[in-house]
Each structure stands twice: as structure tokens, then as C-alpha cells.
Design a protein around this motif. Structure first.
Motif, PDB file in Angstrom:
ATOM      1  N   GLY A 164       0.819  -1.216   0.000  1.00 40.94           N
ATOM      2  CA  GLY A 164       0.000   0.000   0.000  1.00 40.94           C
ATOM      3  C   GLY A 164       0.845   1.254   0.000  1.00 40.94           C
ATOM      4  N   LEU A 165       1.969   1.231   0.726  1.00 41.73           N
ATOM      5  CA  LEU A 165       2.816   2.419   0.848  1.00 41.73           C
ATOM      6  C   LEU A 165       3.592   2.713  -0.422  1.00 41.73           C
ATOM      7  N   PHE A 166       4.171   1.685  -1.027  1.00 40.77           N
ATOM      8  CA  PHE A 166       5.060   1.905  -2.169  1.00 40.77           C
ATOM      9  C   PHE A 166       4.395   1.681  -3.529  1.00 40.77           C
ATOM     10  N   LEU A 167       3.379   0.827  -3.565  1.00 33.21           N
ATOM     11  CA  LEU A 167       2.757   0.474  -4.847  1.00 33.21           C
ATOM     12  C   LEU A 167       1.236   0.615  -4.783  1.00 33.21           C
ATOM     13  N   GLY A 168       0.785   1.581  -3.990  1.00 30.67           N
ATOM     14  CA  GLY A 168      -0.655   1.760  -3.807  1.00 30.67           C
ATOM     15  C   GLY A 168      -1.388   2.080  -5.094  1.00 30.67           C
ATOM     16  N   ASP A 169      -0.809   2.926  -5.929  1.00 30.05           N
ATOM     17  CA  ASP A 169      -1.467   3.286  -7.199  1.00 30.05           C
ATOM     18  C   ASP A 169      -1.548   2.084  -8.135  1.00 30.05           C
ATOM     19  N   ALA A 170      -0.481   1.289  -8.160  1.00 31.52           N
ATOM     20  CA  ALA A 170      -0.485   0.090  -9.005  1.00 31.52           C
ATOM     21  C   ALA A 170      -1.514  -0.912  -8.497  1.00 31.52           C
ATOM     22  N   PHE A 171      -1.620  -1.034  -7.161  1.00 33.98           N
ATOM     23  CA  PHE A 171      -2.626  -1.930  -6.576  1.00 33.98           C
ATOM     24  C   PHE A 171      -4.029  -1.477  -6.978  1.00 33.98           C
ATOM     25  N   ALA A 172      -4.277  -0.171  -6.894  1.00 36.65           N
ATOM     26  CA  ALA A 172      -5.591   0.366  -7.266  1.00 36.65           C
ATOM     27  C   ALA A 172      -5.899   0.090  -8.739  1.00 36.65           C
ATOM     28  N   ALA A 173      -4.884   0.254  -9.595  1.00 31.99           N
ATOM     29  CA  ALA A 173      -5.080   0.001 -11.021  1.00 31.99           C
ATOM     30  C   ALA A 173      -5.373  -1.477 -11.279  1.00 31.99           C
TER      31      ALA A 173
END
Length: 226
Positions: A164-173
Motif C-alpha cells: 500500500g505504501l510503495f505500490l498503492g497506485d499500481a494496486f488500485a489500477a
């Protein structure tokens, strides 16, 4: 050199410890490359690979435990690279981020750092419980249980928190959700996967660790009589 340092060095070099480290490493490899260790789910790979790492930590110390944790991370890196699932980009820099042509080096942090800590923290958790006055048998079982639970929580909490901290945007995508919903989605995975994994570790750790400890004591007594 202090007595405590000498004791730790001797313990680490003990042939019995080396054999047990190799045994736990073999178990990790068997579990990692069969359906026993990594369970492919639609979103993420559920795992019980942390259990041999926790056992190695409480029985052998933080050094061997950290090495086993590193092996856990290496297995995770290989599996997520060779058989990627929806969130494999978080565990392998060779898996592209959603909508991009390359992966992220943060995947190496997520893949390895929490797993190495799984091999360290249970040892100190167990060590602290031995300092509590009371019934040693009860405290020993409680220490193993707590070490198993905490080791599993460290694995799940740090992996999902780092994601969530480092790859939150990728997780959301990858999930097709708004970035504001990432925390809730990660918590849902923690509860769905993390709680069963922690319970499994909390049950298996005292059972296996106690059995191995008794077997080693019996073997040492037989050896001393020769």
C-alpha cells in the motif's frame, strides 16, 4: 569474547543446527514448488511458507532464521515471476506494473525484507517469554504460540503495508478501484488471508517446536551415554 557471544557462535556452528537448517530449507523448497506452500488465489498467493521460517527462528536463532526467510523471499520471487497472479508485480520487478512496460524495484523490498524479519522476530519473542517468571512448561508453549502468531502477522502486515505504501497506485489500477479505497481493500486481504495464516502458524509452531526440542534432548542424552 563474552560467554553469551561464545555460546551463540557455538550454537550457530553446531552440526545439529546445520542439519536442522538444511532440513527446514528443504521443507521450504518442497512446499514452495508444490501446491502445499503457495496457494494460487484469484488476487494473491496465500502461503504457509512462513511456518518453517518461524520454526527455524525459534529453534535455531535469528541468523539461520533470517537465511530461511531469505530463501522464502527467493521462492516467492521465482513463483511470482514464473506464474504471475494479479498482484505478482508487488513481488517481482520482472512483472510489469498495471498499464506499464516495466516493474518496480520496490517489489524486491516487499518480497525479501518482511520474510527476513519473519526469521528474526520470533526468536526474540520466544526469548522474552523465557524471562517471565512462572510455570516453564506453560510459558514455553505460550512463547512458541506467540512467536508463531507474531511471525505470521509480521509477514502479512509488512507485505500488505509495504504494498500500500510503495505500490498503492499500481494496486488500485490492478483492482480497478479508486486510490482512496486501497487501504480498505488491503485490509480485506489481510483479514481473508492473514488471519487463517496466523492461526495456522500459532497452532503448528508450538506442536512442531516442542516435538523437535524433545527429540533433540533425547538424542543428546543418548549421545552423552556413549
Amino acid at each position: 569474547m563474552t560467554n553469551s557471544t561464545s555460546t551463540r557462535s557455538t550454537h550457530a556452528a553446531n552440526p545439529q543446527s546445520l542439519v536442522l537448517t538444511a532440513l527446514f530449507a528443504a521443507i521450504l523448497l518442497i512446499m514452495g514448488f508444490t501446491p502445499l506452500g503457495l496457494i494460487d488465489l484469484p488476487i494473491i498467493k496465500a502461503t504457509i511458507l512462513h511456518v518453517p521460517v518461524i520454526l527455524g527462528s525459534v529453534l535455531l536463532g535469528p541468523g539461520p532464521g533470517a537465511c530461511l526467510g531469505g530463501l522464502f523471499g527467493l521462492i516467492s520471487l521465482w513463483k511470482n515471476t514464473m506464474a504471475p497472479s494479479l498482484l505478482s508485480f508487488a513481488f517481482s520487478p520482472l512483472v510489469p506494473l498495471p498499464g506499464e512496460s516495466s516493474g518496480s524495484l520496490w517489489a524486491l523490498f516487499i518480497c525479501f525484507v518482511p520474510r527476513v524479519l519473519v526469521g528474526i522476530i520470533p526468536w526474540y519473542t520466544r526469548k522474552l517469554t523465557t524471562m517471565i517468571p512462572g510455570n516453564k512448561t506453560v510459558l514455553s508453549a505460550a512463547g512458541y504460540t506467540l512467536a508463531g502468531l507474531l511471525g505470521s502477522i509480521v509477514n502479512t502486515g509488512l507485505v500488505m503495508g509495504s504494498m500500500g505504501l510503495f505500490l498503492g497506485d499500481a494496486f488500485a489500477a490492478a483492482q480497478g478501484i479508486d486510490s482512496g479505497l486501497v487501504a480498505g481493500a488491503l485490509l480485506a486481504i489481510v483479514f481473508a488471508n492473514g488471519i487463517p495464516e496466523a492461526l495456522a502458524a500459532g497452532v503448528l509452531t508450538p506442536l512442531v517446536a516442542s516435538g523437535v526440542t524433545k527429540a533433540l534432548k533425547l538424542a543428546n542424552k543418548k549421545e552423552s551415554r556413549k
